[in-house]
Design an enzyme around this catalytic site. Structure first.
Site, PDB file in Angstrom:
ATOM      1  N   ASP A   1       0.854  -1.167   0.000  1.00  0.00           N
ATOM      2  CA  ASP A   1       0.000   0.000   0.000  1.00  0.00           C
ATOM      3  C   ASP A   1       0.908   1.240   0.000  1.00  0.00           C
ATOM      4  OD1 ASP A   1      -3.223   0.573   1.605  1.00  0.00           O
ATOM      5  OD2 ASP A   1      -2.146   1.707   0.086  1.00  0.00           O
TER       6      ASP A   1
HETATM    7  C1  GLC Z   1      -4.407   4.262  -0.343  1.00  0.00           C
HETATM    8  C2  GLC Z   1      -5.281   3.102   0.016  1.00  0.00           C
HETATM    9  C3  GLC Z   1      -5.298   1.996  -0.997  1.00  0.00           C
HETATM   10  C4  GLC Z   1      -5.060   2.531  -2.398  1.00  0.00           C
HETATM   11  C5  GLC Z   1      -3.682   3.152  -2.422  1.00  0.00           C
HETATM   12  C6  GLC Z   1      -3.361   3.703  -3.817  1.00  0.00           C
HETATM   13  O1  GLC Z   1      -3.692   4.702   0.772  1.00  0.00           O
HETATM   14  O2  GLC Z   1      -5.056   2.490   1.285  1.00  0.00           O
HETATM   15  O3  GLC Z   1      -6.575   1.340  -0.883  1.00  0.00           O
HETATM   16  O4  GLC Z   1      -5.133   1.466  -3.332  1.00  0.00           O
HETATM   17  O5  GLC Z   1      -3.540   4.199  -1.462  1.00  0.00           O
HETATM   18  O6  GLC Z   1      -4.240   4.681  -4.179  1.00  0.00           O
END
Ligand code: GLC
Length: 730
Positions: free
Chosen positions: A272
């Site tokens: 993440d």
């Molecule tokens: C965010 C979210 C995740 C998402 C990622 C990219 O922090 O936790 O669900 O896919 O960033 O956007």
């Protein structure tokens, strides 16, 4: 493409950059400082030269700084620059969080779960995949399949609720819808997230500690991910949270032990956002070197928006801290994903901006979205006022969400409020503008105390035959980083509600919510309560069809609705206790009971009303003994009669309880559901099959086994259904 040959020719830095994900602003000359609205993550400290960015294996956040999706033509330009400016001309992968629609927005996933309609789920994902793939996207960073029991956690809106049977079915349908059978035309690769256990944060606080047992993880929180992976999910995202004291991104037991060794997943794991670097903040790495080593050794292949691998990999390899085969494995998983997507042959896949624009909110897609919304809307209360009569003389649409474009929901990707059909719009479309009036009554925000608009709303309510009162949350009050300590309606909305009910007895309340909310007030005084969730672009048209009975409501709750936040977390499939509460109406000494609240929720899991009436017969079985050790099965049947005035759909649910286990077992668990259409005056027989594997659970040694003994089997319309039949596993 001969990937082995390509891998041999790549430098260590090139391989490490394939394991790095950046965002589009790097390719568009947009200088984002830490103080801009989009400033999340540490990108200003990435230490990259301009020429390095063309080596990035993937690119995310395919939007401009207003959040609008970049046109396919811009992504084509970026792809061309990556191919031309990289030594081995490796195309990049364009990824985007497409959670419930790309430009045509359908209901939030929690609402899609409320539909209990896997066909609708699959159709919506396929629709989103078509719009996005035409606009140059290759992979959706979804579906989000985190099971959660926590109404205080804002991200419940993105998942499928509290039950693994329902969640797994929706996860499978999502993967099928996005990917099709073979990632073919107009399809997207997927990134199932957030692996794992992210939906169990203490106190419902986003990004907070998750401290659950391995059995609870395996019994409740893993099945949805397993279902998605068994359905062919192409990649997995490692979650922000810890499990058993180690953040998932650096957790070798979870990523390598469970995901890869136990489940055999051989796709790429993507962290993440900045989760690799956050290992320092978690306090499990003293510096970026340690954070990178923890992540690589856990087999987190791609780091999102950090460059720990890129900056340190050559040193790791030279010092033998990371083997070349480890790096090759990680890089190869990224290259194989590109091969699966056909990017080496056609780096632009389905990109066609003109056709993409034609697909956005086209009639066909609007209809898919509207039908999904109608399937997901849950009728919570109705004293008979609904469906409304088309001859109604006048309707007042009142409330902060009455004529409000922000009913798309969180994570609405390229959704445009200008495309959204508000409740007021929808009722005007249905009844005609001369019969429909609107007044906001108050602002949407929790802190709001301005009562100045209430008198006008009250005056309008007095003049109209019926009031449709639209209350609830703003769409940004759920989703990421949107935890709440109070899940009731804002005081100003309660005040508006009370004043409107004094002015007009015919109040139908529409609730807009990304989570279960504590709405005892509405339940007490509104003649009807309809849970709209965040229904997406076609909100108002779906609302009109439900309110006037063009569509009979058929949604059921995918999460338990508490009476108050003090009951959270509250969920139906809980373990028993040695001192269960006997009576919710009085104080119960020495029992598991609140002294200031019933234990029972306001509305239970699986609950939802219809305009017609359904009568369930007692469930019955073809035999009562199930033989273990083979492929024996028992068929459970139940008559369902439509005894009301309307044709309608009913979600028939089958629950099972293991009466005695070697460890405690839930008081009941959903083991099957079927959404059936029954014409008024007719009856159908609904059947389910139970096999030994349906009765299996994780024992004290964490072996998944069924145990011989007695089981109860209920069939009914929600998780409190009482008619059961007994079977035995021998
Ligand atoms: C965010 C979210 C995740 C998402 C990622 C990219 O922090 O936790 O669900 O896919 O960033 O956007």
């Amino acid at each position: 493409m001969d990937l082995e040959k390509l891998l041999k020719e790549m430098t260590v830095f090139e391989k490490a950059m394939q394991c790095t994900q950046l965002i589009t602003c790097f390719y568009r000359g947009v200088k984002l400082e830490d103080n801009t609205a989009n400033a999340i993550g540490p990108y200003t400290k990435l230490g990259l030269k301009q020429s390095d960015i063309y080596l990035a294996g993937s690119v995310n956040f395919l939007c401009d700084d207003t959040g609008a999706m970049l046109p396919a033509t811009e992504l084509e330009r970026i792809q061309k620059s990556c191919i031309e400016n990289s030594p081995h001309h490796i195309p990049t992968i364009f990824m985007q969080d497409i959670i419930h629609g790309y430009v045509t927005v359908y209901p939030i996933p929690l609402a899609m779960a409320a539909s209990f309609n896997t066909d609708a789920m699959e159709e919506c994902c396929a629709m989103a995949a078509k719009e996005a793939s035409l606009n140059g996207v290759h992979l959706t960073i979804g579906p989000m399949v985190d099971l959660s029991r926590e109404a205080r956690w804002g991200r419940v809106c993105e998942g499928f609720g509290e039950d693994p049977c329902l969640g797994s079915a929706m996860a499978r349908a999502s993967i099928k819808g996005f990917q099709g059978d073979d990632l073919g035309k107009y399809r997207l690769a997927t990134c199932v997230k957030h692996f794992c256990g992210y939906g169990a944060p203490e106190a419902g606080l986003d990004y907070n500690v998750v401290d659950i047992s391995e059995r609870t993880l395996k019994e409740y929180y893993l099945p949805n991910y397993k279902a998605a992976i068994d359905a062919g999910a192409t990649t997995v995202m490692s979650a922000f949270n810890v499990f058993d004291g180690m953040p998932i991104t650096g957790n070798e037991h979870v990523l390598k032990g469970i995901l890869r060794d136990e489940w055999g997943f051989d796709g790429a794991v993507i962290s993440d956002y900045a989760a690799c670097l956050e290992l320092l903040t978690h306090g499990v790495a003293k510096d970026e070197i340690e954070a990178a080593l923890l992540s690589m050794n856990a087999t987190c292949d791609v780091e999102m928006m950090t460059t720990l691998y890129a900056q340190n990999m050559e040193k790791f390899i030279n010092e033998g801290k990371i083997s070349m085969s480890q790096l090759d494995d990680a890089c190869m998983r990224v290259l194989k994903l590109k091969e699966k997507l056909g990017l080496f042959e056609n780096p632009y896949r389905d990109s066609d901006y003109e056709r993409a624009k034609e697909s956005f909110c086209c009639e066909e897609h609007r209809e898919i979205s509207r039908k999904a919304a109608e399937e997901s809307i849950v009728l919570l209360k109705n004293d008979g006022i609904l469906p409304l009569n088309k001859d109604v003389s006048s309707v007042a649409v009142i409330g902060p969400l009455a004529h409000y474009g922000r009913i798309l929901g969180a994570w609405n990707c390229g959704g445009r409020e200008s495309d959204a059909v508000t409740v007021y719009d929808g009722l005007c479309n249905y009844l005609g503008k001369d019969k429909v009036f609107t007044s906001r009554g108050c602002d949407i925000y929790y802190a709001g105390t301005d009562e100045s608009e209430i008198p006008a709303a009250v005056e309008l309510a007095k003049k109209c035959e019926v009031v449709v009162l639209c209350v609830g949350e703003d769409q940004d009050d759920s989703g990421e980083s949107a935890s709440k300590s109070n899940i009731s309606l804002p005081d100003i909305q309660k005040k508006l509600f009370r004043e409107i009910c004094k002015a007009n007895k015919n109040v139908v309340a529409l609730l807009f919510n990304g989570r279960p909310m504590a709405i005892e007030d509405l339940d007490a005084d509104a003649r009807a309560v309809v849970d709209m969730w965040f229904p997406g672009t076609e909100c108002g048209n779906a609302a009109a069809n439900i309110l006037f009975g063009e569509t009979v409501p058929s949604g059921k709750l995918p999460m338990t609705f508490p009476r108050n936040v003090g009951q959270c977390p509250i969920y139906y499939n809980h373990y028993g206790t040695g001192r269960p509460r006997e009576d919710d109406s009085r104080r119960c000494w020495c029992q598991s009971a609140y002294i200031d609240s019933p234990n029972a929720p306001l509305y239970p899991f699986g609950y939802g009303l219809s305009y017609t009436e359904f009568a369930y017969g007692k469930p019955y079985v073809d035999k009562t003994v199930l033989q273990s050790g083979g492929d024996d099965c028992i068929t459970v049947r139940c008559e369902l009669a439509n005894t009301g005035k309307y044709d309608g759909k009913e979600v028939v649910q089958m629950y099972v309880r293991d009466m005695v286990g070697s460890v405690v077992r839930p008081v009941r668990e959903l083991k099957g559901f079927k959404k059936v259409f029954v014409k008024r005056g007719e009856k159908v027989t609904v059947s389910f099959t139970i096999r030994e594997e349906d009765l299996a659970f994780y024992n004290a040694k964490l072996e998944k086994r069924a145990e011989k003994g007695a089981f109860r089997v209920w069939v009914g319309g929600d998780s409190t259904c009482s008619e059961y039949v007994e079977i035995e596993l021998v």
